[in-house]
Motif scaffolding. Structure first.
Motif, short mmCIF file in Angstrom:
data_model
loop_
_atom_site.label_atom_id
_atom_site.label_comp_id
_atom_site.label_asym_id
_atom_site.label_seq_id
_atom_site.Cartn_x
_atom_site.Cartn_y
_atom_site.Cartn_z
N GLY A 335 25.01 -9.56 -9.15
CA GLY A 335 23.61 -9.89 -8.38
C GLY A 335 23.32 -11.17 -8.72
O GLY A 335 22.85 -12.09 -7.85
N TYR A 336 23.62 -11.96 -10.00
CA TYR A 336 23.50 -13.28 -10.05
C TYR A 336 24.24 -14.38 -8.85
O TYR A 336 23.69 -15.13 -8.40
CB TYR A 336 24.01 -13.72 -11.42
CG TYR A 336 24.03 -15.30 -11.66
CD1 TYR A 336 22.75 -15.65 -12.36
CD2 TYR A 336 24.94 -16.38 -11.36
CE1 TYR A 336 22.43 -16.98 -12.70
CE2 TYR A 336 24.73 -17.50 -11.63
CZ TYR A 336 23.57 -18.06 -12.25
OH TYR A 336 23.18 -19.39 -12.46
N ASP A 337 25.58 -13.78 -8.58
CA ASP A 337 26.22 -14.44 -7.45
C ASP A 337 25.29 -14.51 -6.18
O ASP A 337 25.46 -15.52 -5.46
CB ASP A 337 27.58 -13.77 -7.46
CG ASP A 337 28.56 -13.86 -8.45
OD1 ASP A 337 28.37 -14.76 -9.11
OD2 ASP A 337 29.32 -13.07 -8.89
N THR A 358 15.89 -12.80 -5.46
CA THR A 358 16.64 -12.43 -4.21
C THR A 358 16.33 -11.20 -3.71
O THR A 358 16.04 -10.90 -2.73
CB THR A 358 17.88 -12.93 -3.85
OG1 THR A 358 18.13 -14.40 -3.83
CG2 THR A 358 18.61 -12.52 -2.52
N GLY A 359 16.62 -10.21 -4.64
CA GLY A 359 16.51 -8.66 -4.25
C GLY A 359 16.83 -7.87 -5.31
O GLY A 359 16.84 -8.20 -6.58
N HIS A 360 16.52 -6.51 -5.11
CA HIS A 360 16.52 -5.62 -6.16
C HIS A 360 16.86 -4.29 -5.60
O HIS A 360 16.90 -4.02 -4.12
CB HIS A 360 15.07 -5.33 -6.53
CG HIS A 360 14.04 -5.13 -5.52
ND1 HIS A 360 13.86 -3.92 -4.84
CD2 HIS A 360 13.27 -6.08 -5.01
CE1 HIS A 360 12.59 -4.01 -4.09
NE2 HIS A 360 12.62 -4.96 -3.85
N SER A 372 20.32 -6.46 -10.50
CA SER A 372 19.08 -7.37 -9.96
C SER A 372 19.93 -8.48 -9.16
O SER A 372 20.53 -9.04 -9.86
CB SER A 372 18.47 -7.89 -11.19
OG SER A 372 17.71 -8.80 -10.71
N LEU A 373 19.38 -8.65 -8.01
CA LEU A 373 19.98 -9.78 -7.18
C LEU A 373 19.30 -10.91 -7.86
O LEU A 373 18.30 -11.47 -7.02
CB LEU A 373 19.87 -9.74 -5.79
CG LEU A 373 20.42 -8.40 -5.30
CD1 LEU A 373 20.47 -8.32 -3.87
CD2 LEU A 373 22.23 -8.27 -5.79
N GLY A 374 19.23 -11.51 -9.12
CA GLY A 374 18.57 -12.43 -9.57
C GLY A 374 18.98 -13.01 -10.63
O GLY A 374 20.34 -12.88 -11.26
N ARG A 384 18.32 -11.46 -17.06
CA ARG A 384 18.49 -10.03 -17.55
C ARG A 384 19.99 -9.76 -17.23
O ARG A 384 20.75 -10.28 -16.41
CB ARG A 384 17.71 -9.16 -16.65
CG ARG A 384 16.05 -9.38 -16.85
CD ARG A 384 15.49 -8.35 -16.02
NE ARG A 384 15.55 -8.39 -14.53
CZ ARG A 384 15.47 -7.26 -13.92
NH1 ARG A 384 15.02 -6.09 -14.53
NH2 ARG A 384 15.49 -7.44 -12.71
N ALA A 385 20.27 -8.85 -18.08
CA ALA A 385 21.69 -8.14 -18.24
C ALA A 385 22.00 -7.93 -16.56
O ALA A 385 23.06 -7.81 -16.18
CB ALA A 385 22.04 -6.99 -19.28
#
Length: 447
Positions: A335-337, A358-360, A372-374, A384-385
């Protein structure tokens, strides 16, 4: 006729043309969610097909859920425990590669539970006896090594076991309670993946969510209409179709024609020429699946036939950010990517800082279980993990294309065109056609 009407979806173009030519309303849009609720069949398929794989991935060979009346476990509806009265214990297990389930139910409720045909066994527990003790005796007689229970500091959906229930479980299991592990990873693996039949339902719901926002914008009269008027229109749509809100009712929809308000309720602000309007809206269908879609519009000033170059560029940047995020979504990336791919573009285009991810994940709730896209937006704290969890096929996300700028008074306005997408075997695809053009609303103050 305003040429910008052709920027709307075709079905709404026909609707508006009919109203303009005849001055009459037409029959409401067909409701695709009539008939029997498919959840019972989908739930059974999820238990028999998706849950065993989730248990294996999480490395547990048993999972225990305690259900009860009035203060039930949040996962109860997913396992058939939503009608629990007295305490009932649901036990899922894998032994010799075979998956099974057994329920220790109060005798007065066992017959109805067995009639659902979800579980392999439903054992009636006589009045005055403890379902937790019966489940403990059964589990202690089996060679389980790791038993997942619903206690978690990371995921509220995996934290349904109350303090007293946990205490009773530990007393009943004795030394075997050392085998307890959190169901956090198990529920993450189970709930984050949606079946194709669920994705199909969400596609239909997303289309309605988007269409109604276009229809709401067609009702706007600058200088008269308020943000709250748009919200009321959409609330009436939900009631008319018998749906429910996609999230907290007081903040759904969030309509904002002024500076950013974050997650908020619609106010009585009057919509004026030059305003950029945001609608953030979601519906719940079959009382199970939810949507989360945003649509943006611009109110033309007197003499304008298109949005000013600056506003149009903000829109193009926001839209491009959404496309970049989608192209980054594929199995195996984190999601980080995905978040960082869009953040790099925002920085290049000169966007103001945006605090939101960016998203969820979206599905059973607006902010569902999954990656998590964040995380890339954080400067002074650790992500967050869930930001470092990898995307998998079947995961569904709501995600934004961001661009933020300063208003003349120093406050900020953000475009966050929000779409929904499902991760596929080799990438990701939108659930419905995304918003391609900024909706333009004609100045009507002098009309």
């Amino acid at each position: 006729m305003n040429k910008n009407i052709f920027q709307l979806p075709r079905n709404l173009v026909f609707f508006i043309m009919f109203v303009m030519l005849t001055g009459q309303a037409v029959a409401r849009q067909e409701n695709p969610f009539t008939g029997d609720n498919p959840w019972p069949d989908i739930r059974k398929e999820r238990i028999t097909k998706v849950l065993p794989e989730a248990m294996k991935t999480a490395g547990v060979d048993a999972w225990i859920v305690v259900c009860r009346e009035n203060n039930n476990d949040p996962i109860a509806h997913h396992i058939g425990g939503e009608n629990a009265g007295g305490t009932a214990v649901f036990l899922f297990y894998i032994k010799d590669e075979k998956f099974g389930s057994i329920v220790f139910s109060p005798a007065g409720e066992a017959t109805a539970l067995a009639d659902l045909h979800i579980h392999d066994q439903v054992l009636p527990i006589p009045r005055g006896h403890s379902a937790i003790s019966a489940a403990a005796e059964y589990a202690k007689s089996r060679p389980f090594t790791k038993i997942a229970v619903n206690s978690s500091s990371e995921n509220e959906m995996a934290d349904g076991l109350s303090y007293t229930q946990r205490k009773n479980m530990e007393e009943a299991f004795g030394s075997e309670a050392a085998k307890f592990v959190s169901s956090n990873e198990l529920l993450y693996e189970w709930l984050s993946i949606k079946l194709p039949s669920e994705v199909d339902i969400m596609k239909k719901a997303a289309q309605l969510t988007s269409d109604w926002q276009y229809e709401a914008y067609s009702q706007v009269r600058p200088g008269k209409s308020t943000d709250a008027d748009i919200a009321k229109f959409l609330k009436n749509k939900i009631a008319e179709y018998g749906f429910k809100d996609g999230w907290a009712a007081d903040q759904n929809p969030n309509v904002n024609s002024g500076p950013d308000r974050g997650h908020s309720h619609a106010t009585d602000k009057i919509i004026m020429p030059g305003d950029v309007i945001q609608i953030d809206f979601g519906i719940r269908v079959y009382d199970m699946w939810v949507t989360d879609i945003q649509r943006f519009a611009y109110v033309l000033r007197p003499g304008e036939v298109v949005a000013p170059d600056s506003v149009q560029q903000y829109w193009e940047n926001s839209k491009q950010g959404s496309r970049i995020a989608l192209s980054a979504m594929r199995p195996g990336v984190t999601g980080y990517d995905v978040d960082k791919a869009q953040r790099d573009f925002m920085k290049k285009k000169g966007s103001e800082y945006v605090m939101w991810s960016t998203g969820h994940p979206v599905g059973y709730v607006a902010h569902d279980v999954g990656p998590s896209l964040g995380g890339a937006q954080l400067i002074d704290s650790k992500p967050r993990a869930e930001s470092f969890k990898k995307l998998k096929p079947g995961m569904v996300f709501a995600f934004d294309g961001f661009f933020a700028w300063k208003l003349p008074d120093g406050r900020e306005k953000t475009m966050s065109v929000e779409e929904m997408a499902v991760v596929t075997a080799d990438g990701a695809s939108y659930l419905i056609d995304p918003q391609e053009e900024l909706i333009l609303i004609k100045d009507a103050i002098k009309q």
